[in-house]
Design an enzyme around this catalytic site. Structure first.
Site, PDB file in Angstrom:
ATOM      1  N   HIS A 167      14.364 101.406   6.089  1.00  0.00           N
ATOM      2  CA  HIS A 167      15.018 101.547   7.391  1.00  0.00           C
ATOM      3  C   HIS A 167      15.071 103.039   7.705  1.00  0.00           C
ATOM      4  O   HIS A 167      15.805 103.784   7.052  1.00  0.00           O
ATOM      5  CB  HIS A 167      16.424 100.934   7.337  1.00  0.00           C
ATOM      6  N   GLU A 170      18.047 105.526   7.961  1.00  0.00           N
ATOM      7  CA  GLU A 170      18.868 105.742   6.761  1.00  0.00           C
ATOM      8  C   GLU A 170      18.332 106.950   6.000  1.00  0.00           C
ATOM      9  O   GLU A 170      17.820 106.859   4.880  1.00  0.00           O
ATOM     10  CB  GLU A 170      18.882 104.460   5.927  1.00  0.00           C
ATOM     11  N   HIS A 260      18.948 102.672   0.303  1.00  0.00           N
ATOM     12  CA  HIS A 260      19.311 102.464   1.716  1.00  0.00           C
ATOM     13  C   HIS A 260      20.596 103.218   2.072  1.00  0.00           C
ATOM     14  O   HIS A 260      21.247 103.803   1.224  1.00  0.00           O
ATOM     15  CB  HIS A 260      19.579 100.973   1.960  1.00  0.00           C
ATOM     16  N   GLU A 336      23.028 101.258  -1.833  1.00  0.00           N
ATOM     17  CA  GLU A 336      23.493 101.610  -0.487  1.00  0.00           C
ATOM     18  C   GLU A 336      24.414 102.827  -0.543  1.00  0.00           C
ATOM     19  O   GLU A 336      25.317 102.901  -1.373  1.00  0.00           O
ATOM     20  CB  GLU A 336      24.277 100.435   0.127  1.00  0.00           C
TER      21      GLU A 336
END
Ligand SMILES: [Zn+2]
Length: 373
Positions: A167, A170, A260, A336
């Site tokens: 993504h 990010e 991410h 994350e």
């Protein structure tokens, strides 16, 4: 006053900019997609002047309202240091208020990681004897997909994959990779040397070059979310995943981290492959071992907050971590990081930042060493 975004990862539409205290802006959607949340623009104004910038379509963004609650935008005068500026969300508008100490100021959703810097990362890394860049193929916009191979492929016991920035908005994921790679290539670092005695690393620091340059939040050049393509990627829709998956099949895989950023949660956390058909006690033990190792080396990581764990058999198999775990029977984690801050260790001036993401990348190497030892 002049507002522009015609540069690498720029994204803003100017609706109204005739008065400093009522600037109205909008974020463009990712091309051929409804996702949007990444913004990055330049305001050329005056010294000692207050600017009030309203992003008027913030309420419809991909992670609204959760992503904007408690969120502070980042700004920079020198494009090196990105600090937080007062930001409010009223349910529809995201309002950024900032007093300019210099005429030109840049604003973004998170500190950008440019395509030029990516090229520097690849070019600099190849100067280490342990590192070889491999050309995997091209994206739809004609950018190169590069994988770094670090270590001795013939002698390695395990093959460790780390990929980042599926993504593109990010950007903390590529800051993480810079820290991770920098430490791994430091030939005076004992942890790196010990890891390279037994393991080879396959690293893809930017999985989505086109989305990165286009200023996208979540998709590639044709609006495809790469982290939903792992079961059936194609050169027409998702060459980035197709090429990396092919390399995984050729090289093999014993452990995979997919890095991410999370728009909502103000924490660093891991998400595993619990819902995959073949998930078992061995994989559970491996997940727990790595999680414990990371907990023991940095207070930036925690296990209290994260995603709900998938029920057995309920995993979305189009997601990288789930596809990889099932295909290779290997430990796979999505890592994350926050866009906002780590609420356990808040920093009002910078929030979660490039240097903290780099440090986490370095610390993950220590966790890997402890886990594999
Ligand atoms: Zn993501």
């Amino acid at each position: 006053m002049h507002i522009s975004a015609g540069f690498d990862s720029g994204n803003i539409q100017v609706l109204k900019a005739d008065s400093c205290d009522d600037i109205q802006l909008a974020i463009h959607k990712d091309h051929q997609s409804d996702f949007y949340q990444w913004f990055h623009f330049r305001l050329h104004g005056e010294r000692d002047q207050q600017y009030v910038m309203k992003i008027t379509n913030a309420g419809g963004a991909a992670y609204a309202p959760k992503g904007w609650e408690g969120y502070q935008a980042v700004a920079s005068y020198d494009r090196q240091t990105w600090f937080r500026v007062p930001t409010e969300f009223d349910g529809q508008n995201l309002t950024i208020r900032h007093f300019h100490e210099e005429p030109v100021c840049y604003y973004a959703y998170f500190a950008p990681y440019s395509w030029e810097r990516h090229q520097d990362l690849i070019a600099g890394s190849q100067q280490s004897l342990d590192c070889t860049p491999v050309h995997l193929g091209e994206t739809l916009d004609g950018r190169e997909m590069t994988m770094l191979v670090v270590g001795d492929e013939a002698a390695a016991k395990r093959k460790i994959w780390v990929i980042a920035r599926q993504h593109p908005g990010e950007t903390m994921a590529e800051w993480f990779m810079e820290g991770f790679i920098g430490r791994l290539l430091d030939d005076e670092d004992g942890v790196a040397r010990a890891l390279l005695n037994d393991n080879v690393f396959y690293l893809v620091p930017n999985m989505n070059p086109d989305g990165s340059v286009r200023g996208h939040l979540r998709t590639n050049a044709v609006g495809v979310n790469l982290n939903r393509e792992w079961q059936n990627p194609s050169m027409a829709q998702s060459p980035e995943v197709f090429l990396v998956r092919k390399a995984m099949e050729e090289k093999g895989l014993d452990l995979c981290l997919d890095v991410h950023g999370d728009e909502g949660l103000p924490y660093n956390f891991l998400a595993g492959s619990e819902g995959t058909p073949s998930f078992n006690d061995d994989l559970k033990a491996a997940q727990d071992s790595f999680k414990e190792a990371l907990l023991s080396v940095t207070p930036e990581f925690q296990t209290q907050y994260g995603y709900d764990i998938d029920a057995p058999g309920e995993a979305n198999m189009t997601v990288c971590t789930n596809w990889v775990a099932e295909r290779f029977g290997a430990l796979a984690y999505t890592l994350e990081m926050p866009f906002k801050d780590n609420a356990d260790l808040p920093d009002a001036d910078y929030g979660w930042s490039p240097s903290r993401a780099q440090q986490l990348g370095e610390d993950v190497l220590t966790a890997l060493w402890r886990h594999l030892k």
